[in-house]
Design an enzyme around this catalytic site. Structure first.
Site, mmCIF file in Angstrom:
data_model
loop_
_atom_site.group_PDB
_atom_site.id
_atom_site.type_symbol
_atom_site.label_atom_id
_atom_site.label_comp_id
_atom_site.label_asym_id
_atom_site.label_seq_id
_atom_site.Cartn_x
_atom_site.Cartn_y
_atom_site.Cartn_z
ATOM 1 N N CYS A 66 25.388 22.386 28.905
ATOM 2 C CA CYS A 66 25.429 21.034 28.319
ATOM 3 C C CYS A 66 26.609 20.812 27.382
ATOM 4 C CB CYS A 66 24.117 20.696 27.626
ATOM 5 S SG CYS A 66 23.650 21.807 26.302
ATOM 6 N N GLY A 81 18.523 20.701 27.410
ATOM 7 C CA GLY A 81 18.331 22.121 27.127
ATOM 8 C C GLY A 81 16.939 22.502 26.698
ATOM 9 N N SER A 83 12.932 23.675 28.299
ATOM 10 C CA SER A 83 12.109 24.021 29.472
ATOM 11 C C SER A 83 10.872 23.126 29.523
ATOM 12 C CB SER A 83 11.678 25.484 29.388
ATOM 13 O OG SER A 83 10.941 25.687 28.180
ATOM 14 N N GLN A 125 13.593 20.243 18.954
ATOM 15 C CA GLN A 125 12.599 21.317 18.809
ATOM 16 C C GLN A 125 13.231 22.504 18.082
ATOM 17 O OE1 GLN A 125 10.133 21.774 22.693
ATOM 18 N NE2 GLN A 125 12.108 20.946 23.297
ATOM 19 N N CYS A 152 7.849 32.220 -4.177
ATOM 20 C CA CYS A 152 8.026 30.818 -4.588
ATOM 21 C C CYS A 152 8.667 30.740 -5.975
ATOM 22 C CB CYS A 152 6.643 30.155 -4.604
ATOM 23 S SG CYS A 152 6.581 28.497 -5.287
ATOM 24 N N ASP A 164 17.482 25.438 14.031
ATOM 25 C CA ASP A 164 18.757 26.017 13.576
ATOM 26 C C ASP A 164 19.595 25.072 12.712
ATOM 27 O OD1 ASP A 164 19.710 25.685 17.043
ATOM 28 O OD2 ASP A 164 20.020 24.218 15.457
ATOM 29 N N CYS A 207 5.685 29.186 -8.345
ATOM 30 C CA CYS A 207 4.445 29.881 -8.744
ATOM 31 C C CYS A 207 4.451 31.359 -8.385
ATOM 32 C CB CYS A 207 3.229 29.193 -8.109
ATOM 33 S SG CYS A 207 3.038 29.531 -6.348
ATOM 34 N N HIS A 238 10.036 20.894 14.695
ATOM 35 C CA HIS A 238 9.414 22.205 14.455
ATOM 36 C C HIS A 238 9.871 22.845 13.164
ATOM 37 C CE1 HIS A 238 8.834 22.460 19.104
ATOM 38 N NE2 HIS A 238 7.932 21.685 18.539
HETATM 39 C C1 BV8 Z 1 0.138 21.643 18.300
HETATM 40 C C2 BV8 Z 1 9.177 27.000 15.930
HETATM 41 C C3 BV8 Z 1 -1.955 20.701 17.761
HETATM 42 C C4 BV8 Z 1 9.032 28.475 15.974
HETATM 43 C C5 BV8 Z 1 8.256 26.264 17.998
HETATM 44 C C6 BV8 Z 1 -3.386 27.303 22.343
HETATM 45 C C7 BV8 Z 1 -3.591 27.375 20.981
HETATM 46 C C8 BV8 Z 1 -2.926 26.542 20.099
HETATM 47 C C9 BV8 Z 1 -2.034 25.612 20.581
HETATM 48 C C10 BV8 Z 1 -1.823 25.580 21.927
HETATM 49 C C11 BV8 Z 1 -2.495 26.389 22.823
HETATM 50 N N1 BV8 Z 1 -2.067 26.081 24.067
HETATM 51 C C12 BV8 Z 1 -1.127 25.107 24.000
HETATM 52 C C13 BV8 Z 1 -0.998 24.798 22.716
HETATM 53 C C14 BV8 Z 1 -0.101 23.863 22.182
HETATM 54 C C15 BV8 Z 1 1.162 24.634 21.773
HETATM 55 C C16 BV8 Z 1 2.006 24.802 23.013
HETATM 56 O O1 BV8 Z 1 2.594 23.855 23.473
HETATM 57 N N2 BV8 Z 1 2.072 26.039 23.544
HETATM 58 C C17 BV8 Z 1 2.864 26.239 24.766
HETATM 59 C C18 BV8 Z 1 3.543 27.593 24.713
HETATM 60 C C19 BV8 Z 1 1.933 26.087 25.955
HETATM 61 N N3 BV8 Z 1 1.801 23.757 20.832
HETATM 62 C C20 BV8 Z 1 1.552 23.924 19.545
HETATM 63 O O2 BV8 Z 1 0.899 24.809 19.055
HETATM 64 C C21 BV8 Z 1 2.196 22.828 18.677
HETATM 65 N N4 BV8 Z 1 1.179 22.307 17.804
HETATM 66 O O3 BV8 Z 1 -0.033 21.448 19.477
HETATM 67 O O4 BV8 Z 1 -0.728 21.225 17.308
HETATM 68 C C22 BV8 Z 1 -2.856 21.873 18.007
HETATM 69 C C23 BV8 Z 1 -3.115 22.737 16.965
HETATM 70 C C24 BV8 Z 1 -4.010 23.778 17.196
HETATM 71 C C25 BV8 Z 1 -4.588 23.963 18.459
HETATM 72 C C26 BV8 Z 1 -4.258 23.106 19.516
HETATM 73 C C27 BV8 Z 1 -3.383 22.047 19.293
HETATM 74 C C28 BV8 Z 1 3.304 23.408 17.845
HETATM 75 C C29 BV8 Z 1 4.397 23.892 18.754
HETATM 76 C C30 BV8 Z 1 5.591 24.321 17.896
HETATM 77 C C31 BV8 Z 1 5.880 25.775 18.161
HETATM 78 N N5 BV8 Z 1 7.095 26.152 17.432
HETATM 79 N N6 BV8 Z 1 9.328 26.553 17.276
HETATM 80 C C32 BV8 Z 1 10.391 29.125 15.911
HETATM 81 O O5 BV8 Z 1 11.366 28.566 16.454
HETATM 82 O O6 BV8 Z 1 10.456 30.232 15.362
HETATM 83 S S1 BV8 Z 1 8.460 25.956 19.634
HETATM 84 C C33 BV8 Z 1 9.705 26.892 20.286
HETATM 85 O O7 BV8 Z 1 9.719 26.544 21.674
HETATM 86 C C34 BV8 Z 1 11.103 26.572 19.806
HETATM 87 O O8 BV8 Z 1 11.168 25.560 18.842
HETATM 88 C C35 BV8 Z 1 11.788 26.071 21.082
HETATM 89 O O9 BV8 Z 1 12.764 25.148 20.850
HETATM 90 C C36 BV8 Z 1 10.608 25.470 21.721
HETATM 91 C C37 BV8 Z 1 10.650 24.962 23.085
HETATM 92 O O10 BV8 Z 1 11.370 25.825 23.883
HETATM 93 P P1 BV8 Z 1 12.759 25.264 24.466
HETATM 94 O O11 BV8 Z 1 13.488 24.620 23.372
HETATM 95 O O12 BV8 Z 1 12.469 24.443 25.669
HETATM 96 O O13 BV8 Z 1 13.499 26.597 24.803
HETATM 97 P P2 BV8 Z 1 13.343 27.480 26.120
HETATM 98 O O14 BV8 Z 1 13.983 28.778 25.826
HETATM 99 O O15 BV8 Z 1 11.919 27.438 26.593
HETATM 100 O O16 BV8 Z 1 14.199 26.703 27.234
HETATM 101 C C38 BV8 Z 1 15.600 26.597 27.087
HETATM 102 C C39 BV8 Z 1 16.050 25.662 28.191
HETATM 103 O O17 BV8 Z 1 17.457 25.437 28.041
HETATM 104 C C40 BV8 Z 1 15.837 26.209 29.582
HETATM 105 O O18 BV8 Z 1 15.346 25.170 30.426
HETATM 106 C C41 BV8 Z 1 17.248 26.611 30.046
HETATM 107 O O19 BV8 Z 1 17.432 26.423 31.441
HETATM 108 C C42 BV8 Z 1 18.096 25.619 29.275
HETATM 109 N N7 BV8 Z 1 19.453 26.083 28.943
HETATM 110 C C43 BV8 Z 1 19.829 27.325 28.551
HETATM 111 N N8 BV8 Z 1 21.160 27.311 28.268
HETATM 112 C C44 BV8 Z 1 21.609 26.048 28.483
HETATM 113 C C45 BV8 Z 1 20.526 25.264 28.915
HETATM 114 N N9 BV8 Z 1 20.648 23.959 29.231
HETATM 115 C C46 BV8 Z 1 21.885 23.408 29.130
HETATM 116 N N10 BV8 Z 1 22.969 24.102 28.714
HETATM 117 C C47 BV8 Z 1 22.868 25.407 28.390
HETATM 118 N N11 BV8 Z 1 23.972 26.077 27.996
HETATM 119 ZN ZN ZN Z 2 4.324 28.126 -5.091
#
Ligand code: BV8
Ligand code: ZN
EC number: 2.3.1.-
Length: 281
Positions: free
Chosen positions: A267, A223, A225, A115, A183, A118, A186, A133
């Protein structure tokens, strides 16, 4: 494997039992989230790491935010590009890359669906990686949709010195659209080639991911949530098919339903230990 047998082997963090299953697995799927890059110094997405100035990252990672204020969103991504380009893969990324190479010599497969945006898995040497993503090093034209890599920092002169998370920069004037990244084909406004909330995942990435979920006999969830969809569905779907699932997370959270293993802790320590890879960074 039936759920009963799986339940019998279900154990919290038994590295020996895990290694036994790992060595017998032919198709290993690894799902990673922001937590695998935390020890490379890249803020995670939720909790304190998920804020930039007074904004929640999630609220800037959206087409609506970009439409409303492309200058602010580009400042946010300029900052994240700088952090990611200056970061290095940690022992968790490196262990996965080394274990993938080991699998290839044994006619086995290890694939990563990340996901994260980077690029650290690729820089660690992993070959089979789906960047679900998108990636910070890629840009997309808002008009002709041309996608290409650009790792310049800053990506344009107007963004030089802009984007740091401290709110002092909050009051600077917006950068005009014609000074934002353009771009090369264009001359229209560029955007990061990132899947924002509310945007569809690339259909080929989704199809390829679905196949990996269907084929895997072992799934590692590292890693994350597991709150973002559709990525959050992959591990439970694999578990429901009878694949073993091993979760690697900082939190001591109880098992997700049906997961066989849970290794709590950072991790970059737990993953190399579980894979039996002694990583030299
Ligand atoms: C989609 C790019 C179909 C951005 C990201 C309402 C309207 C529209 C859509 C939705 C809606 N409600 C729900 C949705 C679907 C939505 C969604 O899931 N929303 C969530 C918030 C409920 N999903 C989408 O929109 C997806 N598209 O569904 O298309 C659609 C289309 C239109 C309408 C409906 C459906 C697209 C989702 C992509 C979003 N883009 N990234 C950017 O990065 O700038 S997601 C973003 O969250 C990041 O990529 C990130 O990686 C990702 C997930 O988070 P995590 O990676 O889990 O990170 P987090 O911080 O949460 O957790 C870290 C974990 O690591 C923790 O558990 C922690 O304990 C652990 N940790 C920390 N340190 C360590 C560790 N573990 C081990 N070792 C360590 N050292
Ligand atoms: Zn262009």
């Amino acid at each position: 494997m039936s759920n009963t047998t799986k339940t019998l082997v279900r154990c919290c963090s038994d590295y020996t039992k895990f290694r036994d299953i790992l060595e017998k697995s032919k198709n290993i799927l690894v799902l990673t989230g922001a937590g695998i890059s935390a020890e490379s110094g890249i803020p995670i997405f939720r909790g304190t790491g998920g804020w930039w100035r007074s904004y929640k990252a999630e609220n800037l990672a959206s087409p609506i935010a970009f439409e409303a204020n492309p200058s602010l969103v580009w400042e946010f991504y300029s900052y994240r590009r700088e952090v990611a380009f200056n970061a290095n893969p940690n022992k968790a990324h490196l262990a996965l890359a080394q274990y993938e190479k080991k699998c290839l010599t044994e006619n086995r497969k290890l694939s990563i669906i990340t996901q994260n945006v980077d690029g650290l898995h690729l820089r660690a040497g992993s070959q089979s990686v789906i960047e679900l993503h998108g990636a910070l090093r890629k840009v997309k034209c808002t008009k002709c949709k041309y996608v290409y890599e650009n790792s310049d920092h800053p990506i344009c002169e107007a963004l030089r010195g802009r984007g740091n998370p401290d709110s002092i920069q909050q009051n600077l004037t917006c950068i005009s659209v014609n000074e934002l990244p353009k771009c090369t084909k264009c001359e229209s406004l560029l955007r990061p080639d990132i899947v924002w909330f509310g945007e569809q995942i690339n259909s080929k990435h989704l199809e390829d991911s679905r196949k990996l979920v269907e084929e895997c006999d072992l799934c590692l969830v590292v890693g994350t949530s597991s709150v973002v969809y559709p990525a959050a569905l992959f591990a439970p779907t694999a578990a429901a098919r009878g694949a073993h699932v091993a979760e690697f997370n900082l939190s001591e959270d109880p098992f997700k339903e049906d997961f066989t293993f849970h290794f709590s802790g950072p991790c970059a320590t737990t993953l190399p230990k579980a894979l039996g890879i002694d990583v030299t960074e």
